[in-house]
Design an enzyme around this catalytic site. Structure first.
Site, short mmCIF file in Angstrom:
data_model
loop_
_atom_site.label_atom_id
_atom_site.label_comp_id
_atom_site.label_asym_id
_atom_site.label_seq_id
_atom_site.Cartn_x
_atom_site.Cartn_y
_atom_site.Cartn_z
N HIS A 106 0.80 -1.20 0.01
CA HIS A 106 0.17 0.03 -0.06
C HIS A 106 0.92 1.24 0.02
O HIS A 106 0.96 1.98 -0.97
CB HIS A 106 -0.91 0.01 1.38
CG HIS A 106 -1.90 1.06 1.35
ND1 HIS A 106 -1.98 1.76 0.19
CD2 HIS A 106 -2.74 1.31 2.06
CE1 HIS A 106 -3.15 2.67 0.37
NE2 HIS A 106 -3.68 2.53 1.62
N HIS A 145 -1.42 0.27 -11.69
CA HIS A 145 -2.18 0.69 -10.36
C HIS A 145 -3.49 -0.38 -10.30
O HIS A 145 -4.14 -0.51 -11.28
CB HIS A 145 -2.61 2.19 -10.31
CG HIS A 145 -3.29 2.81 -9.00
ND1 HIS A 145 -4.75 2.44 -8.73
CD2 HIS A 145 -2.44 3.17 -8.25
CE1 HIS A 145 -4.73 3.07 -7.53
NE2 HIS A 145 -3.60 3.66 -7.03
N ASP A 198 3.84 6.79 -7.11
CA ASP A 198 4.91 6.21 -6.38
C ASP A 198 6.16 6.50 -7.27
O ASP A 198 7.31 6.54 -6.74
CB ASP A 198 5.06 4.97 -6.00
CG ASP A 198 4.04 4.77 -4.81
OD1 ASP A 198 3.65 5.62 -3.98
OD2 ASP A 198 3.07 3.92 -5.16
#
EC number: 2.3.3.16
Length: 514
Positions: free
Chosen positions: A324, A363, A419
């Site tokens: 996560h 994702h 990210d």
């Protein structure tokens, strides 16, 4: 009013009361608002109502069922319970591991269209908020549904800052932890400890109806928003063996956070305003993302009536999981292993052959370019112009270009996510990798709290108690231990060997006289 005029009018209003003290360079860094960023003026979904009925024919029995479909295109799972084959059948259940297509709540906070790469907070495109807003204002928007007026914003900022001090007992808990304690573990522990210091806000102690009071709710909201960066800063300083720094009441939310990290107790210290603005934008981008794992955990815990501090601590615990909140650290490690752009073709082939793992791409929701990643990528140049260029950015840009031009990744809709570039920015700003997830958790408190507040007002809120599909032994009878036989040779069905330390072996080798 033309679309472009509406956008300009909206920007004029935002600029009047959202301007930061110094945004040098950012107007060139962030993209101009596209004409399609006008969703704030649209009150209804473009598809209109999806209300109707679903007809289901059960081929097992030949029976036909009518299931109502809501205007949002959902069916109530409990309506499927009436589909049964007979008296021993308890009714149809939905088997949905990981909640891939289950909506346990209705929410008006955040909208995501993963196919189109759209993210909106309360109807506002994330690009527009990153361009013109501030984190503290976005927190208000998430919490209360609308952007505040100038006076509301001033009151909101003041009240949050007034609740930024942390009880000494919580600071003592942080200081008692090992120097190498992971900052996320410290944040979880400290957030949970806040519950002890605010028993007046605990439904288990002060009554189940306590959160029906708007005043009580609002106080917990500003407490957590105010204290989260102070706790995070104390956790950061603990790893360096330094004492906590008291927050400043004269700085913005992000400036105050950097002040506590870097001032060394010098009350006249002021963080670089451009870096503070970059951090503020990153906080905006991470503030909310609808029903992700940790937000779902927060709502799950809150449904039991537990205090909001425990609910937020549990959510941070979920965010601590590497699947996560820890992906940006994995991206840095991957880029460092690649080393130079010349090694990218071999790396790409390794990914295709399942010998290497590509972090920062793909994702669960987005099947397009993550809109947050677009903003973060453009922020990188602003940071590098201040602190120096990170050589890994060249590897990252080249890797992105190679992946997006390769049919293997395009066909699988693997695009850069939030990210991919955020870790590079955080590293360039001097944050250690173990602190990256904390920088995710601090702003995400706004999302957790807005969902907590929304759940309290939702008449459909029930204690979350999912069903299961039982697959175990149907029934058997107890046997005395001497009569039992080994039923399985599988290692997973028996207790394994747990190693003990040499010190324990030494102790067990001794004897004691009576």
């Amino acid at each position: 009013m033309e679309i472009s005029q509406r956008v300009k009018a909206r920007l004029a209003v935002l600029t009047a009361h959202l301007a930061v003290s110094d945004t040098v360079g950012l107007e060139q860094v962030l993209p101009a608002i596209a004409p399609w960023c006008t969703s704030a003026h649209i009150t209804a979904a473009p598809h209109g109502s999806l209300k109707g009925n679903l007809t289901i024919v059960d081929e097992r029995t030949g029976k036909k069922y009518q299931v109502p479909v809501s205007e949002h295109g959902t069916v109530k799972a409990v309506d499927l319970k009436k589909i049964t084959t007979g008296k021993d059948d308890k009714g149809l259940k939905l088997y949905d591991p990981g909640y891939l297509n289950t909506a346990p709540v209705r929410s008006s906070i955040c909208y995501i269209d993963g196919d189109e790469g759209i993210l909106r907070y309360r109807g506002y495109p994330i690009e527009e908020l990153a361009e013109s807003s501030t984190f503290i204002e976005v927190a208000y928007l998430l919490m209360y549904g609308n952007l505040p007026s100038q006076s509301q914003l001033a009151d909101w900022e003041f009240t949050v800052s007034q609740h930024s001090a942390v009880p000494q007992g919580v600071l003592d808990i942080i200081q008692s932890m090992p120097h190498d304690a992971h900052p996320m573990g410290v944040l979880v522990s400290a957030m949970s400890a806040l519950s002890i210091f605010h028993p007046d806000a605990n439904p288990a102690l002060s009554g189940q109806d306590i959160y029906k009071s708007k005043q009580v709710r609002d106080k917990q909201i500003v407490r957590i928003l105010g204290k989260a960066p102070t706790i995070a800063a104390a956790a950061y300083l603990r790893t360096a063996g330094r004492p906590p720094v008291l927050p400043s009441a004269n700085l913005s939310y992000s400036e105050n956070f950097l002040y506590m990290l870097d001032s060394m107790g010098n009350r006249s210290y002021k963080p670089n305003p451009r870096l503070a603005r970059v951090l503020d934008i990153l906080f905006i981008l991470h503030a909310e993302h609808e029903m992700n794992c940790s937000t779902a955990a927060a709502r799950h815990l809150a449904s039991s009536g537990v205090d909001v501090y425990t609910a937020c601590a549990g959510a941070v615990g979920a965010l601590y999981g590497p699947l996560h909140g820890g992906a940006n650290e994995a991206v840095l490690k991957m880029l460092a292993e690649i080393g130079t752009a010349e090694n990218i073709p071999d790396f790409i082939e390794g990914v295709k052959n399942r010998k290497r793992k590509m972090s920062g791409f793909g994702h669960r929701v987005y099947k397009n370019y993550d809109p947050r990643a677009k903003v973060i990528k453009k922020l990188a140049d602003e940071v590098f112009s201040i602190v120096g260029r990170d050589p890994l950015i060249e590897v990252a840009v080249a890797l992105e270009k190679a992946a997006l031009s390769d049919e293997y990744f395009v066909k699988r809709k693997l695009y850069p996510n939030v990210d991919f570039y955020s870790g590079l920015i955080y590293r360039a700003m001097g944050f250690p990798p173990e602190f990256f997830t904390v920088l995710f958790a601090v702003p995400r408190m706004a999302g957790y709290l807005s969902h907590w507040r929304e759940s309290l007002d939702d008449p459909d809120t029930r204690i979350m108690r999912p069903q299961q599909a039982y697959t175990g032994v149907w029934m058997r009878h107890y046997e005395p231990v001497r009569e039992r036989t080994l039923s399985s040779d599988s290692d997973k069905d028996k207790f394994g060997q747990v190693s003990i330390s040499n010190a324990s072996r030494r102790r067990l080798a001794g004897s004691s006289a009576l």
